[in-house]
Design a protein around this motif. Structure first.
Motif, PDB file in Angstrom:
ATOM      1  N   LEU A  47      -7.943  -3.199  -6.594  1.00  0.00           N
ATOM      2  CA  LEU A  47      -6.551  -2.922  -6.260  1.00  0.00           C
ATOM      3  C   LEU A  47      -6.296  -1.438  -6.014  1.00  0.00           C
ATOM      4  N   ASP A  48      -7.000  -0.556  -6.722  1.00  0.00           N
ATOM      5  CA  ASP A  48      -6.818   0.886  -6.508  1.00  0.00           C
ATOM      6  C   ASP A  48      -7.227   1.290  -5.094  1.00  0.00           C
ATOM      7  N   VAL A  49      -8.348   0.758  -4.616  1.00  0.00           N
ATOM      8  CA  VAL A  49      -8.796   1.057  -3.255  1.00  0.00           C
ATOM      9  C   VAL A  49      -7.802   0.484  -2.248  1.00  0.00           C
ATOM     10  N   TRP A  50      -7.358  -0.756  -2.494  1.00  0.00           N
ATOM     11  CA  TRP A  50      -6.376  -1.397  -1.600  1.00  0.00           C
ATOM     12  C   TRP A  50      -5.125  -0.526  -1.474  1.00  0.00           C
ATOM     13  N   ARG A  51      -4.649  -0.007  -2.582  1.00  0.00           N
ATOM     14  CA  ARG A  51      -3.447   0.839  -2.572  1.00  0.00           C
ATOM     15  C   ARG A  51      -3.633   2.093  -1.730  1.00  0.00           C
ATOM     16  N   ASP A  52      -4.858   2.617  -1.687  1.00  0.00           N
ATOM     17  CA  ASP A  52      -5.137   3.841  -0.935  1.00  0.00           C
ATOM     18  C   ASP A  52      -5.353   3.598   0.560  1.00  0.00           C
ATOM     19  N   MET A  53      -5.568   2.345   0.937  1.00  0.00           N
ATOM     20  CA  MET A  53      -5.819   2.035   2.343  1.00  0.00           C
ATOM     21  C   MET A  53      -4.521   2.145   3.141  1.00  0.00           C
TER      22      MET A  53
END
Length: 70
Positions: A47-53
Motif C-alpha cells: 500500500l505504501d508503494v501504491w500511495r506513491d504511484m
C-alpha cells in the motif's frame, strides 16, 4: 495528487511509465495490491508503494484480452 483506491477489476494508468494495468487482487489484510499489465506481467505492490504511484483511472483497452488468448 489524491491516492486512488485499488479496486479489483478496475484499470489504471501509471503516469510515470504510461503503462495500463488492471488490479486483479487487493489483499486488505496484508495491504498488498496485485496488478496485471497488458503484456501479461503480474506485479504486486504494498500500500505504501501504491500511495506513491502517480495514477489515474483508465478505461479497459479494447484489445486487453489479446495477450491472454494465445
Amino acid at each position: 495528487m489524491k491516492m486512488l483506491s485499488p479496486t479489483v477489476g478496475a484499470w489504471y494508468k501509471d503516469l510515470q511509465t504510461q503503462e495500463l494495468f488492471e488490479v486483479i487482487d487487493w489483499d486488505i489484510a496484508n495491504f498488498m495490491i496485485e496488478t496485471q499489465y497488458l503484456d501479461g506481467e503480474v506485479s504486486a505492490y504494498d500500500l505504501d508503494v501504491w500511495r506513491d504511484m502517480q495514477l489515474e483511472q483508465a478505461e479497459a483497452p479494447e484489445d486487453w484480452r489479446a495477450a491472454f488468448e494465445l
